[in-house]
Motif scaffolding. Structure first.
Motif, PDB file in Angstrom:
ATOM      1  N   GLU A  82       0.830  -1.208   0.000  1.00 21.42           N
ATOM      2  CA  GLU A  82       0.000   0.000   0.000  1.00 21.42           C
ATOM      3  C   GLU A  82       0.867   1.262   0.000  1.00 21.42           C
ATOM      4  O   GLU A  82       0.675   2.180   0.775  1.00 21.42           O
ATOM      5  N   GLY A  83       1.870   1.272  -0.891  1.00 26.12           N
ATOM      6  CA  GLY A  83       2.720   2.442  -1.080  1.00 26.12           C
ATOM      7  C   GLY A  83       3.975   2.466  -0.226  1.00 26.12           C
ATOM      8  O   GLY A  83       4.863   3.284  -0.453  1.00 26.12           O
ATOM      9  N   LYS A  84       4.089   1.594   0.747  1.00 27.47           N
ATOM     10  CA  LYS A  84       5.257   1.557   1.629  1.00 27.47           C
ATOM     11  C   LYS A  84       6.267   0.545   1.083  1.00 27.47           C
ATOM     12  O   LYS A  84       5.922  -0.604   0.831  1.00 27.47           O
ATOM     13  N   LEU A  85       7.519   0.988   0.909  1.00 30.33           N
ATOM     14  CA  LEU A  85       8.571   0.143   0.354  1.00 30.33           C
ATOM     15  C   LEU A  85       9.268  -0.636   1.456  1.00 30.33           C
ATOM     16  O   LEU A  85       9.699  -0.071   2.462  1.00 30.33           O
ATOM     17  N   LEU A  86       9.368  -1.948   1.268  1.00 28.25           N
ATOM     18  CA  LEU A  86      10.027  -2.854   2.209  1.00 28.25           C
ATOM     19  C   LEU A  86      10.922  -3.793   1.409  1.00 28.25           C
ATOM     20  O   LEU A  86      10.763  -3.929   0.199  1.00 28.25           O
ATOM     21  N   TYR A  87      11.827  -4.464   2.098  1.00 34.02           N
ATOM     22  CA  TYR A  87      12.667  -5.465   1.445  1.00 34.02           C
ATOM     23  C   TYR A  87      12.675  -6.747   2.255  1.00 34.02           C
ATOM     24  O   TYR A  87      12.637  -6.729   3.485  1.00 34.02           O
ATOM     25  N   LEU A  88      12.732  -7.860   1.533  1.00 37.09           N
ATOM     26  CA  LEU A  88      12.938  -9.176   2.123  1.00 37.09           C
ATOM     27  C   LEU A  88      14.237  -9.693   1.542  1.00 37.09           C
ATOM     28  O   LEU A  88      14.335  -9.876   0.323  1.00 37.09           O
ATOM     29  N   ASN A  89      15.243  -9.909   2.392  1.00 35.60           N
ATOM     30  CA  ASN A  89      16.488 -10.442   1.834  1.00 35.60           C
ATOM     31  C   ASN A  89      16.346 -11.938   1.598  1.00 35.60           C
ATOM     32  O   ASN A  89      15.363 -12.553   1.992  1.00 35.60           O
ATOM     33  N   GLY A  90      17.330 -12.514   0.947  1.00 34.40           N
ATOM     34  CA  GLY A  90      17.259 -13.917   0.569  1.00 34.40           C
ATOM     35  C   GLY A  90      17.076 -14.865   1.736  1.00 34.40           C
ATOM     36  O   GLY A  90      16.373 -15.862   1.639  1.00 34.40           O
ATOM     37  N   VAL A  91      17.692 -14.567   2.867  1.00 33.96           N
ATOM     38  CA  VAL A  91      17.578 -15.423   4.048  1.00 33.96           C
ATOM     39  C   VAL A  91      16.150 -15.372   4.595  1.00 33.96           C
ATOM     40  O   VAL A  91      15.576 -16.391   4.969  1.00 33.96           O
ATOM     41  N   ASN A  92      15.567 -14.186   4.630  1.00 36.80           N
ATOM     42  CA  ASN A  92      14.245 -14.015   5.233  1.00 36.80           C
ATOM     43  C   ASN A  92      13.086 -14.355   4.297  1.00 36.80           C
ATOM     44  O   ASN A  92      11.993 -14.666   4.773  1.00 36.80           O
ATOM     45  N   SER A  93      13.278 -14.281   2.994  1.00 36.27           N
ATOM     46  CA  SER A  93      12.144 -14.456   2.081  1.00 36.27           C
ATOM     47  C   SER A  93      11.547 -15.859   2.146  1.00 36.27           C
ATOM     48  O   SER A  93      10.334 -16.010   2.208  1.00 36.27           O
ATOM     49  N   ARG A  94      12.374 -16.856   2.161  1.00 37.77           N
ATOM     50  CA  ARG A  94      11.864 -18.237   2.223  1.00 37.77           C
ATOM     51  C   ARG A  94      11.062 -18.442   3.515  1.00 37.77           C
ATOM     52  O   ARG A  94       9.972 -19.000   3.504  1.00 37.77           O
TER      53      ARG A  94
END
Length: 118
Positions: A82-94
């Motif tokens: 909803e317009g807010k930018l976030l990141y999931l790194n490779g370790v956390n995405s799975r």
């Protein structure tokens, strides 16, 4: 007219095969894409309760990092909630996707949303 709210998971890490962006909303989104981009994107239209449940899960997750751009690992995702930018790194995405699927399954949410996150 109000723009529909949506969540976007866009894979930005290195890849062995294409991972299409996943748009999640309660309404069809009017997104301007080229023919090539249309082939590589996925839109999941879900019910309001399932969307809110996913959003709540994301709000409570400690796996996102809104402050720094992650290392470009295989499983890295840029997420727009909803317009807010976030990141999931490779370790956390799975871990995030597994936990989200388990949580949505437990809450008996839309099966198409659950399958779309898998």
């Amino acid at each position: 007219m109000d723009k529909p709210k949506y969540i976007l998971f866009e894979h930005i890490g290195t890849e062995e095969k294409p991972i299409p962006p996943r748009y999640i909303s309660t309404k069809r989104l009017d997104i301007s894409l080229s023919k090539k981009e249309i082939w590589f994107q996925s839109m999941i239209v879900t019910d309001e309760r399932s969307y809110i449940t996913l959003k709540k899960f994301m709000d409570e997750s400690k796996l996102f990092d809104p402050k720094i751009q992650p290392h470009m690992e295989y499983g890295t995702f840029k997420v727009i909630k909803e317009g807010k930018l976030l990141y999931l790194n490779g370790v956390n995405s799975r871990k995030f996707f597994k936990e989200a699927i388990d949580y949505l399954t437990l809450k008996k949410c839309d099966i198409n949303l659950i399958k779309g996150l898998n």
